[in-house]
Enzyme design. Structure first.
Site, PDB file in Angstrom:
ATOM      1  N   GLU A 120     -18.595  67.310 -60.669  1.00 40.51           N
ATOM      2  CA  GLU A 120     -18.481  65.842 -60.742  1.00 40.51           C
ATOM      3  C   GLU A 120     -17.252  65.353 -59.978  1.00 40.51           C
ATOM      4  O   GLU A 120     -17.253  64.245 -59.439  1.00 40.51           O
ATOM      5  CB  GLU A 120     -18.432  65.378 -62.202  1.00 40.51           C
ATOM      6  CG  GLU A 120     -19.660  65.736 -63.041  1.00 40.51           C
ATOM      7  CD  GLU A 120     -20.983  65.243 -62.457  1.00 40.51           C
ATOM      8  OE1 GLU A 120     -20.973  64.245 -61.709  1.00 40.51           O
ATOM      9  OE2 GLU A 120     -22.027  65.872 -62.741  1.00 40.51           O
ATOM     10  N   HIS A 126     -18.298  64.638 -56.503  1.00 37.36           N
ATOM     11  CA  HIS A 126     -18.893  63.291 -56.385  1.00 37.36           C
ATOM     12  C   HIS A 126     -17.796  62.230 -56.380  1.00 37.36           C
ATOM     13  O   HIS A 126     -17.812  61.283 -55.587  1.00 37.36           O
ATOM     14  CB  HIS A 126     -19.816  63.017 -57.578  1.00 37.36           C
ATOM     15  CG  HIS A 126     -21.172  63.667 -57.488  1.00 37.36           C
ATOM     16  ND1 HIS A 126     -22.026  63.466 -56.431  1.00 37.36           N
ATOM     17  CD2 HIS A 126     -21.831  64.484 -58.350  1.00 37.36           C
ATOM     18  CE1 HIS A 126     -23.168  64.136 -56.646  1.00 37.36           C
ATOM     19  NE2 HIS A 126     -23.071  64.779 -57.794  1.00 37.36           N
TER      20      HIS A 126
END
Lengths: 497, 497
Positions: free
Chosen positions: B264, B267
């Site tokens: 994550e 991202h």
């Protein structure tokens, strides 16, 4: 679709937008990383413009006219129309240039205020505050013209629908005559008590939080429709069915955060107890700021600083923190939680001296809005008022007229609701205990069911069905006066030592 | 005001609204008490309707026409117009009845899916999913008509602008021919390793969180513009300058949550690195889902499952959890983090077998949208595909075609972006390491500065300035192909044992 159902659907959309704003505001104060401030401000501004667009929609006037002559509506629907007309009259009273100018002046003044307070520099704030005051006066006049009210009463009316300064003057003059002498009396009684033993910390944040949650549960807070978190300034916020409260922990002293949680729980119980069938309509809203404050103060001051509650709570506190000794005994805890001490700062004031802070601000803001006093005279008038009402000599404006954000942020007309709330709390609690004998014994066992049941039926569940005076008269047998509040103070601080 | 500045201001408002929706969605998944679900759904629906109203505003077409003939615009402005026209063409392609019907069918199907998955009951889901598929087909056709694309490519285009199935077919056929044999080879190599010693827990959540934060900081995550929290399904969300990631902790196994945080963070680095000057414009958006997934997989698969990174990270893991013994050595950790094992569930799959899950879904959804396969045949086709691509026999539809929410929730055309992302990640990482010799040694010391610097300049900071193919060609010297990804797998799983 009838005009009423169109109106109701429209206000349902306004509520959905307000709920979004409420959660974003909560996030802003509780979760948001600081680098997001500008991005968030843009989102908030846009949603507020959208909400203003919805609440001043020209169709509202037409729908209202048609719905008001609809003979088939029930009491809640009629009250909803009354509330919608009230809000709509106010929302459409202001030219958009005035709204925008005020919003800009407030932003600039708030920012300047943070520095001016730190520096105790009233002169530096003066031009900014003068601009805010000037625009508040214009706003008050514009709304007052539509409502047939003075500028000050029109501002007050936004926070306290139906509130009028003529009535508040009487209530506050009564209190102002009573309090200085009473404070001396209470302090004389207090001086005869043994010295208060200190609570030895530290008190771990996690333990404080767990105890706060336990008491919230005892009070009847619904955790499926809310949360407890941390923020710099404690508040109750969020959205319909999502009533979130916050606190701030100090590991050297648990007593403030704990009582703060109980205070915010009082606000939250009101919000969680509003009528589900009308939750997203104006008639389902809390009745006004004095009643809202009455619900927090009823829990904090009336119920939770009582001997009964502290007899139940003190052993739980001792057990949670592993305390020992006389400082943890319930009488010591009660003495600690009912200590009277005149000071400079409103938010630190106790139950007895708090009203003096409010009465001073109320008198000053009323004179300033009416143009009966120049803003430059504020510090001197403030300090003179503190001397006469509380007997203290304010050393500088940081501890004086610069302490609160309300005036820089455009919250003129808000202050009186604090003390109206305290008086209302006393009157409601007294009526509840008389109506329902199990309330006080329940509080002594940590069982708030009888109290909250009575509040649900008589206050929370009524939303904005009735005007405040009528609501209070139905619940307590009479409109607001200072007698019960004064009797409560006398009982707690003189008789019940 | 020029037409361009009108457009830009308008899309700034759309961004402000999207940012509000992003935070409310985050709150929904991370903070919201469950009793607020209905209230929140109403707020979200209203804001989405408002956003749809803004993004289909009729003035956009006029502004676009005028701005596109404005000779004074620079490259970013021209690219912004290209993006605005792309989004606007799609947003205005659908009749509102179709949007509403699809939204309702999806709600019903998602709800039914939760039960059907639990019960492994494809027959129970079939009518709901058939309705969603039917409407997706109509949506694809309506958009495809405007874009000159097949229905499937039009759906794909929403997630992967410029993506075309003709090209994906070639890439995926290449991989599908390579992977089954390669998987066997890799498992044969793996079988010759010593048995992997177990990591002895428990691993306290707080320790896992602290270690995750430490690695996030090493990767260059900006905590002033984001947060790390917990949610059932990990994601990266939030708003511009407020990029929040989540994970889910398991106290018996820290390795998944930790690698999930790094995924994550990949991202989030993309989102935090988008061009500040264009952050609230379509040209400032991330380029597409395959590139977004490439950034998470570049961090997770390319950088953080490398021998270099794990040589740096394993001692920190051991120290954090007070571990001891061979299980904590960096080679053991690398073996653990590169373990290959064919299975039924996509989200649990390793780097080598993951593409097979995606290729199967891609082929099936393409055939379903094209009407070349009946929906009733899905379970049999699924199971046959799993057998031929992964060599496993699916025991029931819960572990088969019912496992993912994508199809019930209308996400048709999304699946291929996962594997396009994995291939893109390999190609970008390879180019970066060749261009900047300090990247790999940096990763070995927990210094991601050189890598992130290169990504900022060549990927993140470009936003949507270029079409994906051009962006990738500029950054890596060629458009996407499978060669680098295959070489990476061969290097890691065969050569570098």
């Amino acid at each position: 679709m009838t005009a009423y159902s169109d109106l109701s659907a429209h206000f349902g959309r306004i509520a959905a937008l307000s709920n979004a704003i409420g959660i974003l505001q909560w996030d802003n104060d509780v979760m948001m990383p600081k680098g997001a401030a500008e991005t968030r401000a843009e989102s908030m501004a846009l949603l507020q413009v959208m909400r203003h667009g919805l609440s001043t929609d020209a169709r509202i006037g037409d729908w209202l006219g048609e719905a008001e002559s609809d003979g088939s509506l029930g009491a809640w629907e009629k009250a909803n129309l009354r509330e919608i007309r009230r809000v709509w009259t106010v929302d459409t009273a202001l030219p958009s240039e005035l709204v925008e100018a005020s919003s800009k002046a407030i932003s600039a003044c708030e920012m300047r205020w943070r520095q001016a307070r730190a520096d105790a520099d009233f002169a530096g704030l003066l031009p900014y505050l003068a601009e805010v005051l000037n625009l508040q006066r214009q706003i008050g006049r514009a709304k007052g013209e539509k409502l047939g009210l003075s500028a000050y009463d029109a501002l007050l009316n936004d926070y306290e629908p139906g509130g009028r300064s003529a009535k508040i003057d009487g209530l506050f003059d009564d209190l102002a005559a009573f309090l200085p002498g009473f404070t001396q009396e209470a302090m004389a009684v207090q001086a005869r008590r043994p010295a208060l033993p200190a609570l030895e910390g530290p008190f771990a944040t996690e333990t404080q939080r767990a105890l706060g949650l336990k008491f919230m549960a005892a009070l009847g807070y619904d955790f499926e429709r809310g949360r407890l978190d941390i923020s710099t300034h404690p508040f109750c916020g969020g959205a319909d069915n999502d009533v979130r409260i916050t606190t701030r922990y100090d590991e050297t002293d648990f007593t403030k955060a704990l009582m703060g949680v109980l205070h915010e729980t009082g606000h939250a119980l009101y919000e969680q107890g509003r009528p589900q069938a009308h939750l997203n309509q104006p008639v389902g809203a809390a009745r006004g700021m004095s009643l809202h404050e009455s619900q927090s103060l009823l829990m904090e001051m009336q119920a939770c600083r009582s001997r009964q509650f502290l007899a139940y709570a003190a052993p739980l506190m001792r057990e949670s923190f592993g305390g020992a000794g006389p400082a943890w005994e319930s009488t010591a805890m009660w003495h600690r939680y009912t200590r009277v001490e005149p000071g400079f700062i409103r938010v630190d004031a106790d139950e007895v001296t708090y009203p003096a802070h409010v009465i001073l601000r109320y008198r000053l803001e009323k004179a300033l809005i009416a143009g009966e006093m120049a803003l430059a005279e504020l510090p001197a008038a403030w300090n003179a008022g503190m001397k006469s009402l509380l007997g203290v000599t304010v050393p500088n404006d940081r501890l004086g007229c610069l302490q609160d954000i309300h005036w820089p942020s455009g919250g003129w007309g808000y202050f009186p609701t604090y003390t109206l709330g305290a008086m209302t709390a006393a009157q409601i609690f007294d009526a509840a205990c008389k109506a329902e004998a199990s309330i006080l014994p329940g509080i002594g066992k940590g069982d708030f069911g009888p109290l909250v049941g009575w509040l649900r039926a008589n206050i929370h569940g009524k939303g904005s069905l009735l005007p405040t005076d009528e609501l209070l008269t139905e619940a307590t047998g009479r409109p607001l006066d200072a007698a019960v509040f004064k009797a409560h103070l006398r009982q707690r601080y003189i008789n019940e030592v």
